[in-house]
Scaffold this motif. Structure first.
Motif, PDB file in Angstrom:
ATOM      1  N   ASN A   6       0.807  -1.250  -0.114  1.00  0.00           N
ATOM      2  CA  ASN A   6      -0.314   0.155   0.104  1.00  0.00           C
ATOM      3  C   ASN A   6       0.905   1.229  -0.131  1.00  0.00           C
ATOM      4  O   ASN A   6       1.324   1.861   1.067  1.00  0.00           O
ATOM      5  CB  ASN A   6      -0.916   0.127   1.221  1.00  0.00           C
ATOM      6  N   TYR A   7       1.443   1.752  -1.120  1.00  0.00           N
ATOM      7  CA  TYR A   7       2.219   2.828  -1.420  1.00  0.00           C
ATOM      8  C   TYR A   7       1.452   3.972  -1.076  1.00  0.00           C
ATOM      9  O   TYR A   7       0.174   4.241  -1.389  1.00  0.00           O
ATOM     10  CB  TYR A   7       2.639   2.864  -2.594  1.00  0.00           C
ATOM     11  N   LEU A   8       2.134   5.061  -0.408  1.00  0.00           N
ATOM     12  CA  LEU A   8       1.472   6.416  -0.627  1.00  0.00           C
ATOM     13  C   LEU A   8       1.443   6.839  -1.867  1.00  0.00           C
ATOM     14  O   LEU A   8       2.082   6.472  -2.931  1.00  0.00           O
ATOM     15  CB  LEU A   8       2.441   7.366   0.421  1.00  0.00           C
ATOM     16  N   PRO A   9       0.611   7.969  -2.050  1.00  0.00           N
ATOM     17  CA  PRO A   9       0.682   8.529  -3.624  1.00  0.00           C
ATOM     18  C   PRO A   9       1.829   8.779  -4.152  1.00  0.00           C
ATOM     19  O   PRO A   9       1.967   8.956  -5.312  1.00  0.00           O
ATOM     20  CB  PRO A   9      -0.568   9.811  -3.375  1.00  0.00           C
ATOM     21  N   ASN A  10       2.874   9.278  -3.072  1.00  0.00           N
ATOM     22  CA  ASN A  10       4.222   9.602  -4.019  1.00  0.00           C
ATOM     23  C   ASN A  10       5.040   8.486  -3.974  1.00  0.00           C
ATOM     24  O   ASN A  10       6.138   8.619  -4.525  1.00  0.00           O
ATOM     25  CB  ASN A  10       4.893  10.630  -2.856  1.00  0.00           C
ATOM     26  N   GLY A  11       4.290   7.266  -3.930  1.00  0.00           N
ATOM     27  CA  GLY A  11       5.125   5.872  -4.461  1.00  0.00           C
ATOM     28  C   GLY A  11       5.902   5.424  -3.178  1.00  0.00           C
ATOM     29  O   GLY A  11       6.774   4.538  -3.414  1.00  0.00           O
ATOM     30  N   ILE A  12       6.016   5.916  -2.004  1.00  0.00           N
ATOM     31  CA  ILE A  12       6.781   5.573  -0.993  1.00  0.00           C
ATOM     32  C   ILE A  12       5.893   4.505   0.080  1.00  0.00           C
ATOM     33  O   ILE A  12       4.757   4.725   0.424  1.00  0.00           O
ATOM     34  CB  ILE A  12       7.212   6.775  -0.097  1.00  0.00           C
ATOM     35  N   CYS A  13       6.538   3.320   0.635  1.00  0.00           N
ATOM     36  CA  CYS A  13       5.965   2.458   1.569  1.00  0.00           C
ATOM     37  C   CYS A  13       7.236   2.021   2.321  1.00  0.00           C
ATOM     38  O   CYS A  13       8.374   1.772   2.007  1.00  0.00           O
ATOM     39  CB  CYS A  13       5.366   1.195   0.879  1.00  0.00           C
ATOM     40  N   GLN A 212       8.719   3.900  -7.207  1.00  0.00           N
ATOM     41  CA  GLN A 212       8.546   3.044  -6.208  1.00  0.00           C
ATOM     42  C   GLN A 212       9.547   2.788  -5.176  1.00  0.00           C
ATOM     43  O   GLN A 212      10.600   2.398  -5.448  1.00  0.00           O
ATOM     44  CB  GLN A 212       8.086   1.762  -6.274  1.00  0.00           C
ATOM     45  N   ILE A 213       9.349   3.341  -3.701  1.00  0.00           N
ATOM     46  CA  ILE A 213      10.521   3.323  -2.947  1.00  0.00           C
ATOM     47  C   ILE A 213      10.317   2.487  -1.720  1.00  0.00           C
ATOM     48  O   ILE A 213       9.119   3.042  -0.854  1.00  0.00           O
ATOM     49  CB  ILE A 213      11.157   4.764  -2.616  1.00  0.00           C
ATOM     50  N   ILE A 214      10.959   1.771  -1.222  1.00  0.00           N
ATOM     51  CA  ILE A 214      10.590   1.020  -0.069  1.00  0.00           C
ATOM     52  C   ILE A 214      11.919   1.043   1.063  1.00  0.00           C
ATOM     53  O   ILE A 214      12.514   0.029   1.042  1.00  0.00           O
ATOM     54  CB  ILE A 214      10.034  -0.450  -0.139  1.00  0.00           C
ATOM     55  N   PRO A 215      11.883   2.103   1.759  1.00  0.00           N
ATOM     56  CA  PRO A 215      12.961   2.170   2.768  1.00  0.00           C
ATOM     57  C   PRO A 215      12.958   1.114   3.779  1.00  0.00           C
ATOM     58  O   PRO A 215      11.704   0.951   4.477  1.00  0.00           O
ATOM     59  CB  PRO A 215      13.173   3.615   3.057  1.00  0.00           C
ATOM     60  N   HIS A 216      14.071   0.527   4.392  1.00  0.00           N
ATOM     61  CA  HIS A 216      13.976  -0.426   5.377  1.00  0.00           C
ATOM     62  C   HIS A 216      14.448   0.386   6.741  1.00  0.00           C
ATOM     63  O   HIS A 216      15.686   0.655   6.624  1.00  0.00           O
ATOM     64  CB  HIS A 216      14.611  -1.750   5.061  1.00  0.00           C
ATOM     65  N   VAL A 217      13.561   0.279   7.723  1.00  0.00           N
ATOM     66  CA  VAL A 217      14.217   1.027   8.941  1.00  0.00           C
ATOM     67  C   VAL A 217      14.124  -0.132  10.131  1.00  0.00           C
ATOM     68  O   VAL A 217      12.934  -0.746  10.467  1.00  0.00           O
ATOM     69  CB  VAL A 217      13.621   2.267   9.401  1.00  0.00           C
ATOM     70  N   TYR A 218      15.297  -0.596  10.422  1.00  0.00           N
ATOM     71  CA  TYR A 218      15.210  -1.806  11.362  1.00  0.00           C
ATOM     72  C   TYR A 218      15.647  -1.671  12.784  1.00  0.00           C
ATOM     73  O   TYR A 218      14.863  -1.121  13.667  1.00  0.00           O
ATOM     74  CB  TYR A 218      15.779  -3.201  10.779  1.00  0.00           C
ATOM     75  N   SER A 219      17.023  -1.826  13.070  1.00  0.00           N
ATOM     76  CA  SER A 219      17.329  -2.082  14.479  1.00  0.00           C
ATOM     77  C   SER A 219      17.143  -0.811  15.150  1.00  0.00           C
ATOM     78  O   SER A 219      17.154  -0.415  16.262  1.00  0.00           O
ATOM     79  CB  SER A 219      18.630  -2.589  14.437  1.00  0.00           C
ATOM     80  N   SER A 220      17.406   0.566  14.381  1.00  0.00           N
ATOM     81  CA  SER A 220      17.574   1.924  15.069  1.00  0.00           C
ATOM     82  C   SER A 220      16.105   2.108  15.731  1.00  0.00           C
ATOM     83  O   SER A 220      16.210   3.149  16.468  1.00  0.00           O
ATOM     84  CB  SER A 220      17.856   2.867  13.941  1.00  0.00           C
ATOM     85  N   ILE A 221      14.991   1.306  15.328  1.00  0.00           N
ATOM     86  CA  ILE A 221      13.953   1.786  15.889  1.00  0.00           C
ATOM     87  C   ILE A 221      13.164   0.630  16.865  1.00  0.00           C
ATOM     88  O   ILE A 221      11.971   0.683  17.071  1.00  0.00           O
ATOM     89  CB  ILE A 221      12.827   2.381  14.956  1.00  0.00           C
ATOM     90  N   ILE A 222      14.043  -0.258  17.179  1.00  0.00           N
ATOM     91  CA  ILE A 222      13.612  -1.314  17.975  1.00  0.00           C
ATOM     92  C   ILE A 222      13.818  -1.132  19.597  1.00  0.00           C
ATOM     93  O   ILE A 222      15.105  -0.734  19.644  1.00  0.00           O
ATOM     94  CB  ILE A 222      14.389  -2.817  17.381  1.00  0.00           C
ATOM     95  N   ASP A 223      13.167  -1.381  20.194  1.00  0.00           N
ATOM     96  CA  ASP A 223      13.326  -1.329  21.728  1.00  0.00           C
ATOM     97  C   ASP A 223      14.076  -2.513  22.003  1.00  0.00           C
ATOM     98  O   ASP A 223      13.725  -3.595  21.998  1.00  0.00           O
ATOM     99  CB  ASP A 223      12.008  -1.152  22.550  1.00  0.00           C
ATOM    100  N   ALA A 224      15.182  -1.834  22.755  1.00  0.00           N
ATOM    101  CA  ALA A 224      16.409  -2.906  23.116  1.00  0.00           C
ATOM    102  C   ALA A 224      15.818  -3.917  24.169  1.00  0.00           C
ATOM    103  O   ALA A 224      16.399  -4.907  24.366  1.00  0.00           O
ATOM    104  CB  ALA A 224      17.506  -2.259  23.584  1.00  0.00           C
TER     105      ALA A 224
END
Length: 244
Positions: A6-13, A212-224
């Protein structure tokens, strides 16, 4: 069942990890559905246990599941292909050499399949030797545009650029983004993205014209402590995504 993200209208998910169905639901809500939730095959002892569990995730988040390798592990390539074929998710992570197998087993062209290529250290080139055997041999650095056409041949829909190490490879990433835009191919920056560099990295892809851009954000936003991805951080990332 929806097979495309489900991309945003700007093509980012967005792509973030979920360590439980409850965590997936919270992150899905925080992203207003503009996310695929990564569930890693590396965390399961068998195909059957992964399939059973991932179907629970699918039911909870409208199939916004990303079948993951686990830190780009090439040893998980075959399991990812088998599991994805059974559950038919919206998103599949694959090493470069595993893309064709995944597309053939899926039996449809809608699910996004990325192909992992690594920074080469040279602008305009990427390393495609990311498979179970090839990752153990010499690097195979080829022009980005050639890697993209090879991925298209195999049924891939986006290029996963990993490990980015945050902003360590920005000049190389700019060339990757330009090639993806020129070849109408998706792009997934991965590795070291966080709340401080997310906007800068995504901006490069947007400015290049990637659709179409799908940035992955993983460990930096995970509660330790809990191991859960923080929904409030997902909400912050969504706010940034909407600015483009």
């Amino acid at each position: 069942m929806q097979l495309t993200p489900n991309y945003l209208p700007n093509g980012i998910c967005l792509n973030v990890l979920a360590n439980s169905v409850t965590n997936a639901e919270a992150c899905y809500a925080a992203a207003e559905g503009h996310v695929v939730l990564g569930v890693l095959t590396k965390n399961y002892l068998s195909d059957e246990s992964a399939i059973t569990d991932m179907r629970r995730y699918q039911a909870a988040v409208n199939n916004a599941v990303s079948v993951g390798l686990g830190a780009g592990s090439p040893q998980q390539s075959a399991m990812v292909a088998r599991v994805a074929a059974e559950i038919q998710p919206q998103h599949v992570n694959q090493v470069f050499t595993g893309v064709a197998t995944s597309r053939a087993l899926l039996g449809q062209a809608d699910t996004v399949i990325n192909g992992l290529v690594a920074p080469s250290g040279e602008v305009g080139l990427v390393n495609v030797a990311t498979g179970p055997l090839s990752s153990q041999s010499a690097k195979a650095n080829i022009p980005v545009a050639t890697a993209i056409t090879m991925l298209k041949d195999m049924g891939g829909t986006s290029l996963k650029y990993f490990p980015m190490q945050g902003t360590a490879h920005l000049e190389e990433f700019k060339a990757v983004a330009a090639a993806c835009a020129d070849n109408e191919f998706g792009l997934e920056p991965t590795g070291g993205l966080d709340l401080t560099n997310f906007q800068q990295i995504v901006q490069i892809a947007v400015a290049a014209g990637v659709r179409q851009i799908i940035p992955h954000v993983y460990s930096s936003i995970i509660d330790a402590t809990t191991g859960e991805t923080q929904p409030e951080a997902v909400a912050q990332l969504l706010t940034i995504m909407k600015q483009f």
